[in-house]
Design an enzyme around this catalytic site. Structure first.
Site, short mmCIF file in Angstrom:
data_model
loop_
_atom_site.label_atom_id
_atom_site.label_comp_id
_atom_site.label_asym_id
_atom_site.label_seq_id
_atom_site.Cartn_x
_atom_site.Cartn_y
_atom_site.Cartn_z
N GLU A 255 0.82 -1.21 0.00
CA GLU A 255 0.00 0.00 0.00
C GLU A 255 0.86 1.26 0.00
OE1 GLU A 255 -2.96 -0.26 -0.77
OE2 GLU A 255 -3.20 -2.41 -0.38
N HIS A 258 1.45 2.23 -3.58
CA HIS A 258 0.32 3.00 -4.10
C HIS A 258 0.37 4.44 -3.60
CE1 HIS A 258 -1.92 -0.17 -6.07
NE2 HIS A 258 -2.03 -0.89 -4.97
#
Length: 489
Positions: A255, A258
């Site tokens: 994550e 991202h």
């Protein structure tokens, strides 16, 4: 002011409202009270109604008719505004509002059904979602492929046929590699107790190691880890398991990839159509290269082993070499997000085929669980034991994200291309990673890809960064070399 200036000012407010809607979604997944789901559904529907009205405002069409781009960046802004406007104009406002309401409610029902292992409690609302998505797809496709029309939301410019061709080229080599590996003795796994509080402290350290700016973000827990936001408010979530720390570690690094993409987009594009990642596939390339090619590399796991011993003491493996093997352990399992690099894409291929069948009306929602279980047994050789390990494990279908799944595998393909180019550009990469320093890699990715946001089309931005059009070849070579060495093949 010119037509271009008026259009950009209007669009900036629309993008800002979209970010507010995204923040409501983040809240729903992290801290919203359980009893608020129905009201949140109405709130999401209300803001979606406002957004749809703005996106279909006749003035946008008028401005697009007369606006002149001041430069190349302006031309890219107009391209993205026109693409979204043309798509949105095809979707009736009532349908957009209904989808927002139903998917908000469906998300809560999915979470409850998953916790209760009760697929029957989820299927009725999933049937509603599928019916609405078919209706939306028909409006967008205008007589063409519903599924191709849905792909445009996530990977503009691609088609199911192109993706299927890539998957067909990968599948035999993945199956062969998986079979050969599983015939070998499995390396030792970690063992021990890993308190959730300690894991969360380490997640913050790891996020910062990979370049995440905590002054413009935060880390929370969620059932399904995700990243949310853009520009100067980008939030990530993770999850903990006190018996197994790798899930938290690599979910966090994933994550963070991202989030760093969003944080590193040129600030000049903030709250504009270019101020975000260009596609889900390119976005996934950033999370997967962070998680796998960097985070699971022999060099970086050597540094991570030292930090784990400092944090937890005995973790069940004697040295950095054994830790590297454990971090890259290929093993049977049900959960996509916990799958190793070798088997991950096989999970995606299963979902790709099932959701295409759902959208084509070749598979009914009532038959979905059986179809999933049959396909999983055929692909992985193991029978699914409970819904949370099968059709209920992912949130995507509950929120209407049909066409999203294949971008995960495309992200792996793009990451393979980027990793090969990164290695050429940074011959001392392993020495940096062994010291827990990812700044060379993250800086290269920022300079060559992330800063551009949505300025260039997906395949173009990969080609610009690597010097060649993307193919599956670098990924497959990387996997076969890495795991061949690990398992003595």
């Amino acid at each position: 002011m010119t037509a271009y200036d008026d259009l950009m000012a209007f669009t900036r407010d629309t993008v800002a409202l979209g970010e507010i809607a995204g923040r409501l979604g983040w809240d729903q997944e992290t801290v919203m009270p359980r009893g608020s789901a129905d009201q949140r559904g109405e709130e999401m529907a209300a803001i979606e109604s406002v957004l749809h009205a703005r996106r279909t405002d006749p003035r946008v069409g008028d401005w697009l008719e007369t606006a002149e781009a001041p430069d190349e960046v302006g031309a890219a802004q107009l391209r993205e505004i026109r693409r979204v406007y043309d798509r949105t104009m095809k979707i009736p406002a009532a349908l957009a509002t209904k989808l927002a309401q139903v998917t908000s409610v469906a998300q809560g029902k999915w979470a409850a059904a998953r916790a209760a292992e009760d697929i029957a409690a989820f299927l009725p609302v999933l049937q509603e979602v599928v019916a609405l998505k078919r209706e939306e797809g028909a409006a967008l496709a205008a007589g063409g492929s519903l599924y191709d029309a849905m792909l445009e939301d996530y990977e503009p410019g691609t088609s199911a046929a192109e993706i299927a061709a890539t998957f067909d080229a990968m599948r035999p080599r993945l199956v062969a590699l998986r079979s050969a590996i599983l015939e070998q003795p499995a390396p030792a796994a970690l063992s021990g107790y890993y308190p959730a509080e300690t894991q969360m402290r380490m997640t913050r350290e790891l996020a910062e190691v990979f370049g995440y700016d905590m002054t413009r973000g935060r880390i929370d827990k969620a059932v399904h880890p995700f990243s949310s936001g853009s520009g100067n408010d980008v939030r990530i979530t993770t999850r903990t398991n006190e018996d197994e720390p790798f899930n938290c570690i690599y979910s966090t690094i994933h994550e963070t990839g991202h989030a760093c993409y969003e944080q590193n987009v040129d600030q000049a594009y903030l709250l504009t159509p270019l101020g975000r990642g260009v596609s889900m596939g390119v976005h996934e390339s950033q999370s997967r290269i962070f998680e796998n090619q960097l985070g699971r590399s022999r060099a970086f796991t050597g540094w991570l082993f030292g930090r784990m011993v400092e944090a937890y003491g005995d973790i069940g493996v004697p040295d950095a070499a054994a830790f590297y093997a454990a971090a890259n352990r290929v093993h049977p399992g049900f959960i996509r997000t916990e799958a190793d690099e070798v088997q991950y894409n096989l999970h995606i291929m299963l979902r790709f085929d099932l959701e295409r069948a759902l959208m084509a009306n070749d598979l009914q929602v009532g038959d979905l669980e059986a179809a999933w279980n049959d396909r999983f047994l055929a692909d992985f050789g193991t029978a699914v034991d409970k819904p949370s390990n099968g059709v209920l494990q992912d949130v995507h279908w509950s929120v209407g994200l049909f066409g999203y799944f294949p971008t995960y595998a495309l992200g792996n393909v793009y990451a393979g291309c980027l990793h090969a180019a990164l290695r050429q550009a940074l011959p001392d990469l392993d020495a940096q990673l062994a010291a827990g320093d990812t700044s060379g890699a993250s800086g290269w990715l920022k300079a060559n890809l992330q800063r551009h946001g949505a300025r260039y089309a997906p395949r173009e931005v990969i080609t610009r960064a690597t010097g060649a059009a993307p193919t599956e070849a670098p990924l497959m070579e990387y996997l076969e070399t890495k795991f061949g060495a690990l398992y003595g093949l």
